[in-house]
Design a protein around this motif. Structure first.
Motif, PDB file in Angstrom:
ATOM      1  N   LYS A  99      77.613  39.861  44.013  1.00 53.48           N
ATOM      2  CA  LYS A  99      76.448  39.189  43.436  1.00 53.48           C
ATOM      3  C   LYS A  99      76.676  37.690  43.238  1.00 53.48           C
ATOM      4  O   LYS A  99      75.761  36.960  42.852  1.00 53.48           O
ATOM      5  CB  LYS A  99      76.097  39.834  42.087  1.00 53.48           C
ATOM      6  N   GLY A 100      77.905  37.235  43.488  1.00 52.63           N
ATOM      7  CA  GLY A 100      78.208  35.813  43.310  1.00 52.63           C
ATOM      8  C   GLY A 100      78.286  35.386  41.863  1.00 52.63           C
ATOM      9  O   GLY A 100      78.055  34.226  41.526  1.00 52.63           O
ATOM     10  N   LEU A 101      78.610  36.330  40.970  1.00 54.95           N
ATOM     11  CA  LEU A 101      78.667  36.022  39.538  1.00 54.95           C
ATOM     12  C   LEU A 101      80.110  35.833  39.083  1.00 54.95           C
ATOM     13  O   LEU A 101      80.951  36.704  39.316  1.00 54.95           O
ATOM     14  CB  LEU A 101      78.037  37.162  38.724  1.00 54.95           C
ATOM     15  N   PRO A 102      80.419  34.727  38.419  1.00 54.43           N
ATOM     16  CA  PRO A 102      81.786  34.502  37.931  1.00 54.43           C
ATOM     17  C   PRO A 102      82.039  35.267  36.636  1.00 54.43           C
ATOM     18  O   PRO A 102      82.043  34.722  35.553  1.00 54.43           O
ATOM     19  CB  PRO A 102      81.831  32.981  37.706  1.00 54.43           C
ATOM     20  N   SER A 103      82.235  36.575  36.758  1.00 56.58           N
ATOM     21  CA  SER A 103      82.522  37.404  35.588  1.00 56.58           C
ATOM     22  C   SER A 103      84.011  37.363  35.296  1.00 56.58           C
ATOM     23  O   SER A 103      84.778  36.732  36.020  1.00 56.58           O
ATOM     24  CB  SER A 103      82.065  38.846  35.833  1.00 56.58           C
ATOM     25  N   SER A 104      84.428  38.068  34.256  1.00 59.79           N
ATOM     26  CA  SER A 104      85.820  38.009  33.825  1.00 59.79           C
ATOM     27  C   SER A 104      86.630  39.188  34.343  1.00 59.79           C
ATOM     28  O   SER A 104      86.409  40.326  33.941  1.00 59.79           O
ATOM     29  CB  SER A 104      85.882  37.990  32.294  1.00 59.79           C
ATOM     30  N   SER A 105      87.584  38.913  35.223  1.00 52.75           N
ATOM     31  CA  SER A 105      88.513  39.947  35.684  1.00 52.75           C
ATOM     32  C   SER A 105      89.378  40.436  34.527  1.00 52.75           C
ATOM     33  O   SER A 105      89.726  41.617  34.444  1.00 52.75           O
ATOM     34  CB  SER A 105      89.412  39.397  36.796  1.00 52.75           C
TER      35      SER A 105
END
Length: 331
Positions: A99-105
């Protein structure tokens, strides 16, 4: 080969796959601003980030110890629990990358671990202190990420920028941004790769049935290498979101955002706090953007980023729980 050893090998492989995905998912953390400002070419930026992610990953183990000991006691460690944690975190990472979302790994891993732990032994086996430490990082790192760059901007403006001609500012900070991007890559490796070290150490405790206080050297080296390899691949969907869709960046803006974020992440690593490098650099970019005026920040894109942050915790808890139950149902 006995079943337990084979399971451990599969778990370690999954952990390194997670680390690799974390690397390309979070490549944007280190290079999006320097690519957006054209200080570095994409190839130069990725090569530098890959090397310094590895160097950063070798710099300490405080965060790894938090993951391996402070979320769930090693007494309750099982290979099923670790496997469920990793599958859940990998699924969420791949979805948000798509989705191109910079979420938190980082929070994907920790809260997948919480969900799998609840499925394995109920809420009673979760260590509140360790989860609280992670939640503190979740709250404070983006807040500081937003505030610190604003302070740095006004400090640099007062001390330096008002005395320099615009073209001198651009030329000077094009050079300085190379160093800030390097620092950002180093700090990212120092925090994110340690989570994989921690989860592998937790798996080793499950396999051996003993408590493991020190992260083995082979675990440190393999996690560092997997993180570097993933970074070298590059996650272009997220790079485009962070570097080009939030705010129009100049070299001085990139330098301030990267320096502020890297200082926060490096400090958290030394304290053993697993923070989201993605949250921190994202809010740092937003913070720098607000110095140009609130209308300069594309808040609609920023809102999508915040949504991904909010969804990560409940979704990963639920995923971890479901995957653990599924594993037990099929073995």
């Amino acid at each position: 080969m006995d079943t337990a050893l084979l399971s451990l090998i599969v778990i370690v492989a999954l952990a390194l796959i997670f680390d690799f995905i974390n690397g390309f998912h979070d490549t944007a953390n280190a290079i999006a601003t320097s690519v957006a400002t054209k200080v570095l070419t994409p190839a130069q930026a990725i090569a530098m980030a890959a090397v310094l992610n590895v160097v950063g990953a070798l710099a300490g183990t405080a965060v790894a110890k938090t993951i391996s000991k402070d979320i769930i006691p090693q007494d309750f460690a099982t290979l099923h629990l670790v496997g469920a944690t990793l599958v859940s975190a990998i699924v969420w990472n791949l979805f948000t990358w798509w989705k191109g979302l910079p979420s938190s790994s980082s929070h994907a891993l920790v809260f997948s671990m919480v969900g799998a732990g609840v499925a394995a032994g109920g809420w009673g086996i979760i260590i509140p202190k360790g989860v609280k430490k992670t939640l503190m990082g979740l709250v404070y790192s983006p807040a500081l990420g937003f505030i610190v760059p604003i302070i740095l901007f006004f400090l640099i403006s007062w001390l330096v920028l008002r005395w320099m001609k615009p073209r001198v500012v651009t030329r000077t900070f094009r050079t300085l941004q190379i160093f800030s991007a390097a620092f950002m890559a180093f700090s990212h490796g120092g925090n994110d790769a340690q989570k994989t070290m921690g989860i592998i150490t937790f798996a080793l405790a499950a396999y051996t049935g003993t408590k493991i206080e020190t992260v083995p050297l082979w675990v440190i080296l393999s996690a560092a290498a997997a993180m570097g390899a993933g970074t070298a691949v590059g996650g272009w969907r997220i790079i485009k979101t962070m570097g080009f869709k939030v705010v129009d960046l100049k070299p001085v803006d990139g330098f301030i955002a990267e320096t502020g974020a890297a200082l926060i992440i490096d400090g958290a690593s030394r304290l053993g706090i697993p923070v989201s490098t993605t949250h921190t650099i994202s809010t740092a970019i937003m913070g720098v953007g607000t110095t140009k005026g609130f209308k300069k920040v594309k808040w609609q894109v920023a809102g999508r980023i915040v949504q991904a942050w909010i969804y990560t915790i409940p979704v990963c808890i639920a995923l971890g729980w479901l995957v653990h139950k599924a594993i037990l149902a099929f073995i």
